[in-house]
Design a protein around this motif. Structure first.
Motif, short mmCIF file in Angstrom:
data_model
loop_
_atom_site.label_atom_id
_atom_site.label_comp_id
_atom_site.label_asym_id
_atom_site.label_seq_id
_atom_site.Cartn_x
_atom_site.Cartn_y
_atom_site.Cartn_z
N PHE A 59 0.85 -1.26 -0.02
CA PHE A 59 -0.04 0.04 0.05
C PHE A 59 0.83 1.31 0.06
N ASP A 60 1.90 1.14 0.41
CA ASP A 60 2.87 2.41 0.56
C ASP A 60 4.00 2.47 -0.31
N SER A 115 -1.01 -11.54 -6.51
CA SER A 115 -1.45 -12.47 -5.45
C SER A 115 -1.70 -12.08 -4.46
N ILE A 116 -0.62 -11.01 -3.91
CA ILE A 116 -0.49 -10.60 -2.55
C ILE A 116 -1.59 -9.49 -2.63
N ASP A 117 -1.78 -8.74 -3.81
CA ASP A 117 -2.79 -7.77 -3.74
C ASP A 117 -3.99 -8.16 -3.77
N GLY A 118 -4.20 -9.38 -4.47
CA GLY A 118 -5.93 -10.10 -4.27
C GLY A 118 -5.91 -10.54 -2.85
N TRP A 119 -5.07 -10.80 -2.24
CA TRP A 119 -5.15 -11.50 -0.92
C TRP A 119 -5.53 -10.43 0.28
N LEU A 120 -4.53 -9.19 0.17
CA LEU A 120 -4.64 -8.36 1.09
C LEU A 120 -5.67 -7.10 0.96
N ALA A 124 -7.93 -4.13 3.27
CA ALA A 124 -7.85 -2.84 3.53
C ALA A 124 -8.82 -2.11 2.87
N HIS A 125 -9.53 -2.73 1.89
CA HIS A 125 -10.85 -2.22 1.45
C HIS A 125 -12.08 -2.16 2.52
N ARG A 128 -11.04 0.85 4.90
CA ARG A 128 -11.49 2.08 4.45
C ARG A 128 -12.82 2.32 4.30
N GLN A 129 -13.78 1.43 4.07
CA GLN A 129 -15.25 1.53 4.28
C GLN A 129 -15.52 1.67 5.66
N ALA A 130 -14.96 1.04 6.52
CA ALA A 130 -15.34 1.35 8.06
C ALA A 130 -14.84 2.83 8.56
#
Length: 159
Positions: A59-60, A115-120, A124-125, A128-130
């Motif tokens: 993410f960073d 793969s890591i993006d799809g997994w994590l 994070a989403h 972000r919603q909460a």
């Protein structure tokens, strides 16, 4: 004991909030445990400590060992060991910093990134919603509350 809130609805007392969290926390942990590790990563025996490191890099973006250590609140040697382990597994790569050749920049390899993006990304989403609708002060209070809870649980472990 409950008190009246601004909208006339009773606000939960501490015990009411604890009861709600005693139901919610196991559900959250259970859902987190059910997030399937991508098949190509299953054999790599990734531990929870790896998730925070991978999340920061995802993410960073790429960063140094010292930057990761600061964010993870651990010693640089701990991060170096994790980076070495994940590099041997083909998850992370180290490269020279163009502006300072003594420094190494750590990043997720291009082959493992999807793969890591799809997994994590789902987690994070959800955060972000909460957290998105909250005011900055409310987000800070939420994080402080979780840290206080974690610290109180750690104290109990030391007894």
């Amino acid at each position: 004991m409950s008190t009246e809130g601004n909208r006339g609805a009773p606000e939960p007392g501490v015990d009411d909030a604890i009861r709600a969290l005693l139901l919610l926390m196991p559900r959250m942990v259970g859902r987190a445990k059910r997030i399937r590790v991508p098949e190509e990563l299953q054999s790599l025996a990734l531990a929870p400590r790896h998730l925070s490191l991978l999340s920061y890099l995802l993410f960073d973006g790429p960063m140094t060992v010292n930057e990761l250590a600061t964010r993870l609140e651990v010693a640089p040697t701990t991060v170096s060991l994790m980076v070495g382990e994940l590099s041997r597994k083909g998850i992370l790569e180290r490269r020279e910093d163009e502006s300072d050749r003594r420094r190494r920049i750590i990043s997720i390899t291009d082959g493992k990134r999807p793969s890591i993006d799809g997994w994590l990304a789902r987690g994070a989403h959800a955060w972000r919603q909460a957290l998105g609708p909250l005011a900055p002060e409310e987000r800070q209070m939420f994080v402080r509350t979780l840290r206080a809870y974690e610290a109180a649980m750690t104290v109990d472990e030391d007894d």
